[in-house]
Scaffold this motif. Sequence first.
Motif, PDB file in Angstrom:
ATOM      1  N   UNK A  15      24.353 -18.068  42.038  1.00 30.74           N
ATOM      2  CA  UNK A  15      25.347 -17.137  41.506  1.00 30.74           C
ATOM      3  C   UNK A  15      26.044 -17.683  40.276  1.00 30.74           C
ATOM      4  N   UNK A  16      25.983 -16.930  39.180  1.00 32.63           N
ATOM      5  CA  UNK A  16      26.597 -17.370  37.935  1.00 32.63           C
ATOM      6  C   UNK A  16      25.678 -18.192  37.067  1.00 32.63           C
ATOM      7  N   UNK A  17      24.495 -18.524  37.579  1.00 32.04           N
ATOM      8  CA  UNK A  17      23.502 -19.278  36.804  1.00 32.04           C
ATOM      9  C   UNK A  17      22.202 -18.475  36.719  1.00 32.04           C
ATOM     10  N   UNK A  18      21.499 -18.332  37.834  1.00 39.40           N
ATOM     11  CA  UNK A  18      20.275 -17.537  37.830  1.00 39.40           C
ATOM     12  C   UNK A  18      20.546 -16.064  38.118  1.00 39.40           C
ATOM     13  N   UNK A  19      21.572 -15.806  38.930  1.00 36.51           N
ATOM     14  CA  UNK A  19      21.942 -14.429  39.267  1.00 36.51           C
ATOM     15  C   UNK A  19      23.255 -14.059  38.607  1.00 36.51           C
ATOM     16  N   UNK A  20      23.365 -12.809  38.172  1.00 34.98           N
ATOM     17  CA  UNK A  20      24.641 -12.299  37.682  1.00 34.98           C
ATOM     18  C   UNK A  20      25.579 -12.145  38.867  1.00 34.98           C
ATOM     19  N   UNK A  21      26.810 -12.567  38.671  1.00 38.87           N
ATOM     20  CA  UNK A  21      27.787 -12.577  39.758  1.00 38.87           C
ATOM     21  C   UNK A  21      29.084 -11.952  39.282  1.00 38.87           C
ATOM     22  N   UNK A  22      29.585 -10.970  40.022  1.00 40.92           N
ATOM     23  CA  UNK A  22      30.833 -10.304  39.660  1.00 40.92           C
ATOM     24  C   UNK A  22      31.597  -9.941  40.931  1.00 40.92           C
ATOM     25  N   UNK A  23      32.568 -10.789  41.276  1.00 42.09           N
ATOM     26  CA  UNK A  23      33.356 -10.578  42.478  1.00 42.09           C
ATOM     27  C   UNK A  23      34.161  -9.289  42.468  1.00 42.09           C
ATOM     28  N   UNK A  24      34.423  -8.756  41.274  1.00 41.98           N
ATOM     29  CA  UNK A  24      35.181  -7.505  41.186  1.00 41.98           C
ATOM     30  C   UNK A  24      34.432  -6.349  41.828  1.00 41.98           C
ATOM     31  N   UNK A  25      33.107  -6.402  41.798  1.00 44.29           N
ATOM     32  CA  UNK A  25      32.316  -5.336  42.418  1.00 44.29           C
ATOM     33  C   UNK A  25      32.535  -5.300  43.929  1.00 44.29           C
ATOM     34  N   UNK A  26      32.619  -6.467  44.532  1.00 47.16           N
ATOM     35  CA  UNK A  26      32.892  -6.531  45.968  1.00 47.16           C
ATOM     36  C   UNK A  26      34.323  -6.099  46.268  1.00 47.16           C
ATOM     37  N   UNK A  27      35.248  -6.512  45.423  1.00 44.81           N
ATOM     38  CA  UNK A  27      36.642  -6.094  45.609  1.00 44.81           C
ATOM     39  C   UNK A  27      36.769  -4.576  45.523  1.00 44.81           C
ATOM     40  N   UNK A  81      29.508  -3.557  55.779  1.00 43.26           N
ATOM     41  CA  UNK A  81      30.044  -4.828  55.304  1.00 43.26           C
ATOM     42  C   UNK A  81      29.035  -5.540  54.413  1.00 43.26           C
ATOM     43  N   UNK A  82      27.774  -5.581  54.830  1.00 44.69           N
ATOM     44  CA  UNK A  82      26.752  -6.275  54.049  1.00 44.69           C
ATOM     45  C   UNK A  82      26.609  -5.691  52.652  1.00 44.69           C
ATOM     46  N   UNK A  83      26.665  -4.352  52.553  1.00 52.65           N
ATOM     47  CA  UNK A  83      26.568  -3.707  51.240  1.00 52.65           C
ATOM     48  C   UNK A  83      27.701  -4.187  50.336  1.00 52.65           C
ATOM     49  N   UNK A  84      28.907  -4.211  50.879  1.00 53.57           N
ATOM     50  CA  UNK A  84      30.063  -4.646  50.092  1.00 53.57           C
ATOM     51  C   UNK A  84      30.026  -6.123  49.757  1.00 53.57           C
ATOM     52  N   UNK A  85      29.640  -6.931  50.709  1.00 49.94           N
ATOM     53  CA  UNK A  85      29.610  -8.380  50.508  1.00 49.94           C
ATOM     54  C   UNK A  85      28.560  -8.769  49.467  1.00 49.94           C
ATOM     55  N   UNK A  86      27.446  -8.043  49.464  1.00 51.63           N
ATOM     56  CA  UNK A  86      26.382  -8.339  48.504  1.00 51.63           C
ATOM     57  C   UNK A  86      26.599  -7.685  47.145  1.00 51.63           C
ATOM     58  N   UNK A  87      27.591  -6.813  47.030  1.00 52.63           N
ATOM     59  CA  UNK A  87      27.826  -6.103  45.766  1.00 52.63           C
ATOM     60  C   UNK A  87      28.141  -7.059  44.619  1.00 52.63           C
ATOM     61  N   UNK A  88      28.649  -8.255  44.950  1.00 51.06           N
ATOM     62  CA  UNK A  88      28.985  -9.229  43.909  1.00 51.06           C
ATOM     63  C   UNK A  88      27.741  -9.789  43.219  1.00 51.06           C
ATOM     64  N   UNK A  89      26.580  -9.719  43.892  1.00 46.36           N
ATOM     65  CA  UNK A  89      25.322 -10.154  43.278  1.00 46.36           C
ATOM     66  C   UNK A  89      24.766  -8.978  42.494  1.00 46.36           C
ATOM     67  N   UNK A  90      25.082  -8.932  41.214  1.00 45.07           N
ATOM     68  CA  UNK A  90      24.850  -7.710  40.441  1.00 45.07           C
ATOM     69  C   UNK A  90      23.499  -7.641  39.739  1.00 45.07           C
ATOM     70  N   UNK A  91      22.724  -8.722  39.762  1.00 43.62           N
ATOM     71  CA  UNK A  91      21.418  -8.641  39.125  1.00 43.62           C
ATOM     72  C   UNK A  91      20.715  -9.978  38.997  1.00 43.62           C
ATOM     73  N   UNK A  92      19.406  -9.905  38.836  1.00 42.17           N
ATOM     74  CA  UNK A  92      18.573 -11.081  38.592  1.00 42.17           C
ATOM     75  C   UNK A  92      17.784 -10.812  37.319  1.00 42.17           C
ATOM     76  N   UNK A  93      18.299 -11.301  36.178  1.00 39.77           N
ATOM     77  CA  UNK A  93      17.691 -10.988  34.876  1.00 39.77           C
ATOM     78  C   UNK A  93      16.222 -11.417  34.766  1.00 39.77           C
ATOM     79  N   UNK A  94      15.428 -10.541  34.221  1.00 36.92           N
ATOM     80  CA  UNK A  94      14.002 -10.808  34.042  1.00 36.92           C
ATOM     81  C   UNK A  94      13.778 -12.060  33.202  1.00 36.92           C
ATOM     82  N   UNK A  95      14.655 -12.270  32.189  1.00 34.28           N
ATOM     83  CA  UNK A  95      14.467 -13.432  31.324  1.00 34.28           C
ATOM     84  C   UNK A  95      14.652 -14.746  32.070  1.00 34.28           C
ATOM     85  N   UNK A  96      15.458 -14.724  33.142  1.00 32.39           N
ATOM     86  CA  UNK A  96      15.618 -15.941  33.933  1.00 32.39           C
ATOM     87  C   UNK A  96      14.331 -16.266  34.687  1.00 32.39           C
TER      88      UNK A  96
END
Length: 206
Positions: A15-27, A81-96
């Motif tokens: 999270x924050x390196x290979x995956x896009x991470x945004x805690x606001x989405x979960x909030x 709950x799982x949907x909300x908890x995982x919402x912070x993982x917003x993407x896995x960029x193809x370029x990564x």
Amino acid sequence: MKNFQKIKNIIFDLGGVLFDLDGLETEKFFTNQGVKNIKEKFSKIIISDWFRDFEIGKISPDKFRQEFNKICEINLNQETFNVGWNAMLTGYPKENQEFLEKISQNFNLYVLSNTNETHVEYLEQMAKWRKGLFKKIYYSNEIHLRKPDKECFLFVLNDAGITPEETLFIDDRQDNIESAKLLGINTIHLTKRNELYQQVENFFKQ
């Protein structure tokens, strides 16, 4: 000029390196489910013993959800709950993925991530890594250790049979970086996810 030609291994955070991470989405998700003062409650959750226990695999997703429901004064079922908890993982960029495939030809790749059972299932479905891309993946909930604890890094080094001076560790948290440095591991503190390729390239140009 430093000589990094001896580096053979690269350890990635997720999270924050290979995956896009945004805690606001979960909030936002949990606020829409009726949780009041979500930021205040999240501040309490992340310093709780049961949050740490979840990350080191000492409690189940069901137990974690129950504790979450108590502190948030809500009654979410596991699926919601799982949907909300995982919402912070917003993407896995193809370029990564392309970057990993490219450097896997010259380096042994590893993952070391503070995570939990709920996230692991979700992110692996998202990434669909080919078998053998990583020499080994270390999830905190599976090794029962987490960063920035020194024991976590020592476990990975010993288990993988690699040395600090031949290893590069990439993470987005300063405390994890500092802990790795104390053990002699080479590090990159990634502050912007979209600069991963550039920062790795710059590292080897030093």
